[in-house]
Design an enzyme around this catalytic site. Structure first.
Site, short mmCIF file in Angstrom:
data_model
loop_
_atom_site.label_atom_id
_atom_site.label_comp_id
_atom_site.label_asym_id
_atom_site.label_seq_id
_atom_site.Cartn_x
_atom_site.Cartn_y
_atom_site.Cartn_z
N LYS A 1 4.49 53.14 -8.37
CA LYS A 1 5.61 53.85 -7.75
C LYS A 1 6.75 53.98 -8.76
O LYS A 1 6.97 53.08 -9.59
CB LYS A 1 6.06 53.04 -6.52
CG LYS A 1 7.14 53.70 -5.68
CD LYS A 1 7.44 52.84 -4.45
CE LYS A 1 8.52 53.42 -3.57
NZ LYS A 1 8.76 52.58 -2.37
N SER B 1 8.63 55.06 1.97
CA SER B 1 9.01 55.75 0.78
C SER B 1 7.90 55.85 -0.27
O SER B 1 7.99 56.70 -1.16
CB SER B 1 10.23 55.06 0.16
OG SER B 1 9.89 53.76 -0.25
N SER C 1 7.80 50.65 3.80
CA SER C 1 7.51 51.70 2.81
C SER C 1 6.14 51.64 2.14
O SER C 1 5.77 52.57 1.43
CB SER C 1 8.58 51.71 1.73
OG SER C 1 9.75 52.32 2.22
#
Lengths: 474, 94
Positions: free
Chosen positions: A79, A154, A178
């Site tokens: 990420k 997210s 997330s």
């Protein structure tokens, strides 16, 4: 051979590599072509092509010589809020666009030490603040199950990269859901470890009493192996636990019946989509038919978890993001002509709307006159919530919840109303507030064909038990 | 509660932000704070705030300098430097 790889575990890929039916450079080439073919999904912000191929050649040789690490054969994406020395990282924000990490996160160091190949950095909501990937400076990620729908957030890019077979697994971060929520929206496995299990050093901070790095994978077995490598004490993060890390991947075989609580208020919640409820009821019936005890329990705090989470996470965000000052690193406004305008204009232009909204509210709940009524109040309610969950886990092995109240929603559906967007976190934030480990596993399809996730919350540092049970039922 | 314009301005200054759309910020903050006010329904008089999630009380290390960034690395991502220091707009008029 190629399509089969998508569903193989790291262990199976490794054995194909050892047998010679697969080569690591060939595997990396395969993923690079998958990434090119699926560029429209916008999962990757940057692909480390040449470097990944170079690493593949080196690790291929190590495999042949029998000196390769535990994760040799794993091609993983990270990420865009996880630092990797000499690589860019931006938290999907204009504020950090172009920033180059000057050190690596502990999780990246541990992956590399065991010979994983990092293939690129993955799109996410700006500073991990969002549930739909619509707040990214680099544009939204599309859900491969239905490209008119959000991938969740997210860690949206991390989920889609695994869902669409663009890499074997991905790392995400989970503050209020997330990792678990996008995993549910994309039909894969997502694990949030116990707070303190994984070092946060080198992970761009959002809300430090919640943030944890977790794997997104196709199988529970892979999640267990990756956790085993990234977990453990780290002098660079004083909140990392000194507890020994069990060999999670070696303890997945489990027998016997277990006791599971589901929260009555959650299954009766008016906001719960009927198709999701149906999937949960089927799973509960199935677990019972396999001999497990599954009982409905009261959890009187369900309506309080989301406001508690947002007060605390916004407060922590406003404090953490104070470091972006347009001076030391990150964006500086060309209009800055004094020190104060350097701060104000750089921050105003560098941050997106959702990030600024959270900083403003976080500043408000911490400000003199409101601190007691909001921040301190939420810390007290956090204790009530944690104690209630601990109480349930004294009598039950796991708590079962849907991961999300609805399957993946459409782009634009919730982005204009922050409260509606925040309420989507109603089933993920309790584990975050209590610091407990939780996993989302696929639980079948919604009547309209979209994936649905089931969540299991385990005891504090009970990952071994949680993973082995999840492995058994998925 | 309705967040006033002056409260938004005060928070914006504390957070070193400028407010581009005052009305929308007032509306969003008011709505979100109303939602947060839900917690007032709970009696927490006898509850201590939960501050630390860890079991460990103190984690200490020997007071020795450890890994540090070189000056070059520390300045690498700065918007403006003179090669030795970070550069900002002039603060004091002499």
């Amino acid at each position: 051979m190629k399509t089969k790889n998508r569903d193989s575990t790291i262990r199976e890929v490794r054995s194909s590599l050892s047998e010679g039916s697969l080569t690591l450079p060939g595997l990396v080439d395969y993923y690079l072509s998958r990434i090119r073919e699926n560029a429209h999904l916008n999962a990757f912000i940057e692909v480390f092509s040449e470097e990944a191929l170079a690493a593949a050649n080196v690790i291929q040789e190590k495999i042949e010589q029998g000196t390769a690490g535990k994760l040799a054969g794993l091609v993983i994406g990270i990420k865009d809020n996880i630092c990797y020395r000499d690589h860019r990282v931006a938290a999907s924000s204009r504020m950090l666009d172009g920033f180059v990490s000057v050190y690596s996160s502990t999780v990246v160091e541990r992956l590399l030490q065991e010979d994983a190949i990092i293939i690129g950095r993955l799109n996410c909501d700006e500073f991990a603040m969002g549930a739909s990937n619509e707040t990214s400076f680099y544009g939204p990620v599309l859900n491969a199950a239905d490209t008119t729908r959000v991938p969740g957030g997210s860690s949206g890019g991390s989920a889609v990269a695994v869902q669409a077979g663009l890499c074997h697994a991905a790392l995400g971060t989970d503050t209020g859901g997330s990792v678990r929520q996008p995993a549910a929206f994309c039909g894969i496995v997502g694990l949030k470890p116990t707070y303190g299990r994984v070092s946060r050093k080198g992970v761009i901070a959002y809300a430090s009493s919640f943030d944890q790095v977790g794997p997104l994978t196709r199988s529970v077995e892979d999640a267990a192996l990756i956790l085993e490598v990234i977990a453990g004490p780290d002098p660079g993060d004083s909140t990392s636990s000194p507890r020994e890390v069990p060999a999670y991947s070696q303890s997945l075989q489990q027998e016997g019946t277990r006791r599971i609580a589901y929260l009555k208020e959650a299954l009766d919640s008016p906001g719960l989509d009927s198709g999701v409820r149906q999937c949960m009821e089927q799973q509960i019936a199935r677990l019972r038919s396999e001999g497990h005890t599954v009982e409905g329990c009261d959890f009187p705090y369900l309506d309080y978890v989301v406001p508690t989470y947002y007060i605390l996470s916004m407060a922590e965000a406003s404090s953490n993001l104070a470091r972006y000052d347009g001076v030391h690193y990150g964006y500086r406004s060309p209009l800055a002509d004094s020190l104060e305008s350097t701060y104000k204009k750089s921050r105003t232009e560098g941050f997106g709307e959702e990030v600024k909204r959270r900083i403003m509210l976080g500043t408000f709940v911490l400000s003199a006159g409101y601190y007691e009524a909001y921040y301190s109040k939420a810390q007290k309610v956090r204790r009530l919530i944690r104690d209630a969950l601990s109480g349930l886990l004294a009598n039950y092995d796991f708590i079962l919840l849907p991961t999300t109240p609805t399957p993946a929603f459409r782009f634009g559906e919730k982005i204009d109303d922050p409260v509606v967007m925040y309420l989507g976190d109603i089933f993920t934030v309790q584990a975050s507030l209590a610091g407990l480990p939780a996993i989302s596993i696929p639980a079948g399809n919604h009547p309209d064909g979209l994936p649905v996730g089931m969540q299991l919350i385990g005891r504090k540092f009970g990952e071994a038990d949680l993973l082995s049970f999840a492995h058994r039922i998925f | 509660m309705r967040v006033s314009k002056s409260t938004v301005e005060k928070m914006a200054h504390l957070a070193r932000l400028e407010v581009e759309n005052m009305e929308k910020m007032q509306e969003d903050m008011s709505r979100i704070l109303d939602f947060m006010d839900k917690l007032n329904e709970l009696d927490t008089d006898q509850v201590a705030p939960l501050i630390y999630l860890n079991d460990e009380v103190n984690v200490t290390r020997p007071d020795e300098t450890g890994e540090e960034l070189s000056r070059e690395d520390a300045l690498k991502n700065a918007p403006d430097t003179d090669g030795t220091f970070f550069k900002v707009a002039k603060v004091i008029d002499l």
